[in-house]
Design a protein around this motif. Structure first.
Motif, PDB file in Angstrom:
ATOM      1  N   ASP A  85       0.473  -1.187   0.181  1.00 15.52           N
ATOM      2  CA  ASP A  85      -0.030  -0.183   0.052  1.00 15.52           C
ATOM      3  C   ASP A  85       0.868   1.225  -0.019  1.00 15.52           C
ATOM      4  OD1 ASP A  85      -2.355  -1.499  -0.179  1.00 15.52           O
ATOM      5  OD2 ASP A  85      -2.581  -1.667   2.078  1.00 15.52           O
ATOM      6  N   THR A  86       2.352   1.231  -0.149  1.00 17.06           N
ATOM      7  CA  THR A  86       3.173   1.927  -0.302  1.00 17.06           C
ATOM      8  C   THR A  86       3.177   2.678  -1.943  1.00 17.06           C
ATOM      9  OG1 THR A  86       4.557   1.445   1.558  1.00 17.06           O
ATOM     10  CG2 THR A  86       5.459   3.080   0.097  1.00 17.06           C
ATOM     11  N   ILE A  87       2.627   3.920  -1.871  1.00 20.87           N
ATOM     12  CA  ILE A  87       2.599   4.323  -3.383  1.00 20.87           C
ATOM     13  C   ILE A  87       3.932   5.483  -3.554  1.00 20.87           C
ATOM     14  CG2 ILE A  87       1.521   6.039  -4.945  1.00 20.87           C
ATOM     15  CD1 ILE A  87      -1.112   4.968  -3.546  1.00 20.87           C
ATOM     16  N   SER A  88       4.981   5.022  -4.000  1.00 21.13           N
ATOM     17  CA  SER A  88       6.057   5.832  -4.125  1.00 21.13           C
ATOM     18  C   SER A  88       6.870   5.215  -5.374  1.00 21.13           C
ATOM     19  CB  SER A  88       6.999   5.621  -3.088  1.00 21.13           C
ATOM     20  OG  SER A  88       7.498   4.412  -2.969  1.00 21.13           O
ATOM     21  N   SER A  89       7.922   6.127  -5.813  1.00 22.23           N
ATOM     22  CA  SER A  89       8.748   5.771  -6.848  1.00 22.23           C
ATOM     23  C   SER A  89       9.307   4.282  -6.582  1.00 22.23           C
ATOM     24  CB  SER A  89       9.854   6.725  -7.396  1.00 22.23           C
ATOM     25  OG  SER A  89      10.699   6.843  -5.985  1.00 22.23           O
ATOM     26  N   ALA A  90       9.588   4.018  -5.467  1.00 23.16           N
ATOM     27  CA  ALA A  90      10.420   2.551  -5.175  1.00 23.16           C
ATOM     28  C   ALA A  90       9.248   1.290  -5.342  1.00 23.16           C
ATOM     29  CB  ALA A  90      10.612   2.595  -3.615  1.00 23.16           C
ATOM     30  N   THR A  91       8.155   1.708  -5.463  1.00 21.45           N
ATOM     31  CA  THR A  91       7.064   0.552  -5.568  1.00 21.45           C
ATOM     32  C   THR A  91       6.353   0.603  -7.029  1.00 21.45           C
ATOM     33  OG1 THR A  91       5.318   1.725  -4.330  1.00 21.45           O
ATOM     34  CG2 THR A  91       6.641   0.293  -3.086  1.00 21.45           C
ATOM     35  N   LYS A  92       6.518   1.558  -7.814  1.00 17.90           N
ATOM     36  CA  LYS A  92       5.826   1.980  -9.018  1.00 17.90           C
ATOM     37  C   LYS A  92       6.255   0.813  -9.902  1.00 17.90           C
ATOM     38  CE  LYS A  92       4.534   5.437 -12.332  1.00 17.90           C
ATOM     39  NZ  LYS A  92       4.933   6.867 -12.650  1.00 17.90           N
ATOM     40  N   LEU A  93       5.386   0.280 -10.618  1.00 15.68           N
ATOM     41  CA  LEU A  93       5.622  -0.708 -11.708  1.00 15.68           C
ATOM     42  C   LEU A  93       5.924  -0.367 -13.242  1.00 15.68           C
ATOM     43  CD1 LEU A  93       3.296  -3.472 -10.485  1.00 15.68           C
ATOM     44  CD2 LEU A  93       5.680  -3.485 -10.288  1.00 15.68           C
ATOM     45  N   ASN A  94       5.703   1.248 -13.129  1.00 16.75           N
ATOM     46  CA  ASN A  94       5.969   1.952 -14.369  1.00 16.75           C
ATOM     47  C   ASN A  94       5.318   1.141 -15.580  1.00 16.75           C
ATOM     48  OD1 ASN A  94       7.809   3.730 -13.393  1.00 16.75           O
ATOM     49  ND2 ASN A  94       9.497   2.191 -13.229  1.00 16.75           N
TER      50      ASN A  94
ATOM     51  N   VAL B 220      -5.628  -2.649  -7.988  1.00 17.45           N
ATOM     52  CA  VAL B 220      -4.361  -2.140  -8.642  1.00 17.45           C
ATOM     53  C   VAL B 220      -4.649  -0.598  -8.699  1.00 17.45           C
ATOM     54  CG1 VAL B 220      -3.749  -4.243  -9.972  1.00 17.45           C
ATOM     55  CG2 VAL B 220      -5.435  -2.543 -10.855  1.00 17.45           C
ATOM     56  N   ILE B 221      -3.789  -0.003  -9.252  1.00 21.24           N
ATOM     57  CA  ILE B 221      -3.919   1.508  -9.653  1.00 21.24           C
ATOM     58  C   ILE B 221      -3.305   1.657 -11.211  1.00 21.24           C
ATOM     59  CG2 ILE B 221      -3.088   3.935  -9.511  1.00 21.24           C
ATOM     60  CD1 ILE B 221      -2.759   3.589  -6.575  1.00 21.24           C
ATOM     61  N   ILE B 222      -4.300   1.896 -11.989  1.00 23.33           N
ATOM     62  CA  ILE B 222      -4.189   1.919 -13.515  1.00 23.33           C
ATOM     63  C   ILE B 222      -3.028   2.900 -13.557  1.00 23.33           C
ATOM     64  CG2 ILE B 222      -5.161   2.541 -15.776  1.00 23.33           C
ATOM     65  CD1 ILE B 222      -6.421   0.147 -14.233  1.00 23.33           C
ATOM     66  N   ALA B 223      -1.831   2.598 -14.764  1.00 21.93           N
ATOM     67  CA  ALA B 223      -0.890   3.410 -15.281  1.00 21.93           C
ATOM     68  C   ALA B 223      -1.664   4.591 -15.625  1.00 21.93           C
ATOM     69  CB  ALA B 223      -0.072   2.642 -16.440  1.00 21.93           C
ATOM     70  N   GLY B 224      -0.814   5.633 -15.486  1.00 31.78           N
ATOM     71  CA  GLY B 224      -1.127   7.096 -15.858  1.00 31.78           C
ATOM     72  C   GLY B 224      -2.098   8.027 -15.038  1.00 31.78           C
ATOM     73  N   THR B 225      -2.493   7.333 -13.772  1.00 29.77           N
ATOM     74  CA  THR B 225      -3.313   7.865 -13.002  1.00 29.77           C
ATOM     75  C   THR B 225      -2.517   8.968 -12.269  1.00 29.77           C
ATOM     76  OG1 THR B 225      -4.658   6.019 -12.268  1.00 29.77           O
ATOM     77  CG2 THR B 225      -4.628   7.718 -10.789  1.00 29.77           C
ATOM     78  N   ALA B 226      -3.088  10.327 -12.603  1.00 29.40           N
ATOM     79  CA  ALA B 226      -2.085  11.458 -11.950  1.00 29.40           C
ATOM     80  C   ALA B 226      -2.393  11.581 -10.377  1.00 29.40           C
ATOM     81  CB  ALA B 226      -2.918  12.694 -12.563  1.00 29.40           C
ATOM     82  N   ASN B 227      -1.209  11.966  -9.799  1.00 28.59           N
ATOM     83  CA  ASN B 227      -0.909  11.974  -8.211  1.00 28.59           C
ATOM     84  C   ASN B 227      -1.849  10.757  -7.658  1.00 28.59           C
ATOM     85  OD1 ASN B 227       0.375  14.310  -8.334  1.00 28.59           O
ATOM     86  ND2 ASN B 227      -1.632  15.451  -9.065  1.00 28.59           N
ATOM     87  N   PRO B 228      -1.312   9.399  -7.699  1.00 24.44           N
ATOM     88  CA  PRO B 228      -2.286   8.482  -7.270  1.00 24.44           C
ATOM     89  C   PRO B 228      -2.351   8.384  -5.789  1.00 24.44           C
ATOM     90  CG  PRO B 228      -0.390   7.588  -8.062  1.00 24.44           C
ATOM     91  CD  PRO B 228      -0.486   8.962  -8.563  1.00 24.44           C
ATOM     92  N   THR B 229      -3.783   7.616  -5.304  1.00 25.63           N
ATOM     93  CA  THR B 229      -3.582   7.713  -3.801  1.00 25.63           C
ATOM     94  C   THR B 229      -4.228   6.162  -3.807  1.00 25.63           C
ATOM     95  OG1 THR B 229      -5.901   8.635  -3.772  1.00 25.63           O
ATOM     96  CG2 THR B 229      -4.001   9.960  -3.288  1.00 25.63           C
TER      97      THR B 229
ATOM     98  N   ILE C  16      -2.910  -2.004 -17.956  1.00 28.11           N
ATOM     99  CA  ILE C  16      -1.435  -1.712 -17.608  1.00 28.11           C
ATOM    100  C   ILE C  16      -1.496  -0.981 -16.203  1.00 28.11           C
ATOM    101  CG2 ILE C  16       0.333  -0.488 -18.568  1.00 28.11           C
ATOM    102  CD1 ILE C  16      -0.445  -2.767 -20.279  1.00 28.11           C
ATOM    103  N   VAL C  17      -0.719  -1.326 -15.433  1.00 26.41           N
ATOM    104  CA  VAL C  17      -0.937  -0.511 -14.195  1.00 26.41           C
ATOM    105  C   VAL C  17       0.495  -0.048 -13.505  1.00 26.41           C
ATOM    106  CG1 VAL C  17      -2.521  -2.598 -13.516  1.00 26.41           C
ATOM    107  CG2 VAL C  17      -0.234  -2.959 -12.861  1.00 26.41           C
ATOM    108  N   ASP C  18       0.168   0.974 -12.776  1.00 27.36           N
ATOM    109  CA  ASP C  18       1.513   1.171 -11.970  1.00 27.36           C
ATOM    110  C   ASP C  18       1.708   0.527 -10.737  1.00 27.36           C
ATOM    111  OD1 ASP C  18       2.569   2.852 -14.038  1.00 27.36           O
ATOM    112  OD2 ASP C  18       1.577   4.658 -13.366  1.00 27.36           O
ATOM    113  N   TYR C  19       0.692   0.337  -9.880  1.00 26.28           N
ATOM    114  CA  TYR C  19       0.944  -0.458  -8.445  1.00 26.28           C
ATOM    115  C   TYR C  19       0.128  -1.242  -8.351  1.00 26.28           C
ATOM    116  CZ  TYR C  19       2.850   4.206  -7.452  1.00 26.28           C
ATOM    117  OH  TYR C  19       3.556   5.426  -8.009  1.00 26.28           O
ATOM    118  N   VAL C  20       0.372  -2.403  -7.737  1.00 23.65           N
ATOM    119  CA  VAL C  20      -0.563  -3.488  -7.013  1.00 23.65           C
ATOM    120  C   VAL C  20      -0.498  -3.320  -5.623  1.00 23.65           C
ATOM    121  CG1 VAL C  20      -0.451  -6.060  -6.571  1.00 23.65           C
ATOM    122  CG2 VAL C  20       0.185  -5.204  -8.983  1.00 23.65           C
ATOM    123  N   LEU C  21      -1.742  -3.142  -5.058  1.00 22.46           N
ATOM    124  CA  LEU C  21      -1.731  -2.817  -3.684  1.00 22.46           C
ATOM    125  C   LEU C  21      -2.433  -4.093  -2.936  1.00 22.46           C
ATOM    126  CD1 LEU C  21      -4.267   0.309  -4.399  1.00 22.46           C
ATOM    127  CD2 LEU C  21      -1.871   0.279  -4.033  1.00 22.46           C
TER     128      LEU C  21
END
Length: 90
Positions: A21-30, A44-53, A72-77
């Motif tokens: 549940d940490t949203i940061s550059s270290a956990t981003k899947l790009n 998940v948080i879908i890729a391209g979500t601006a300022n994700p929470t 396509i995702v940036d984060y798996v929560l």
């Protein structure tokens, strides 16, 4: 993966995606596609979500084991994710 941005039509790299549940550059899947080895729910948080929470989470219910997820995702929560053995494909 697929026709998203400048990505190739196939994966060229695969890594284990550990839900967090940490949203940061270290956990981003790009912008990764996902493979789910053991079925369940996937948050998940879908890729391209601006300022994700955490409020931006999308939960896919009842993913079948051995499935590729067609987003396509940036984060798996971790919250609301019961699926496991998740592989991020780039």
């Amino acid at each position: 993966m697929g026709q998203y941005g400048n990505q190739p039509d196939f994966a060229t790299r695969a890594v284990t995606a550990t839900p967090t549940d940490t949203i940061s550059s270290a956990t981003k899947l790009n912008s990764a596609a996902l493979y789910v080895g053991v079925g369940g729910d996937l948050s998940v948080i879908i890729a391209g979500t601006a300022n994700p929470t955490l409020a931006d989470a999308v939960v896919f219910k009842g993913i079948v084991a051995g499935s590729f997820i067609p987003v396509i995702v940036d984060y798996v929560l971790a919250t609301d994710t019961s699926a496991s053995e998740i592989i991020a494909l780039y």
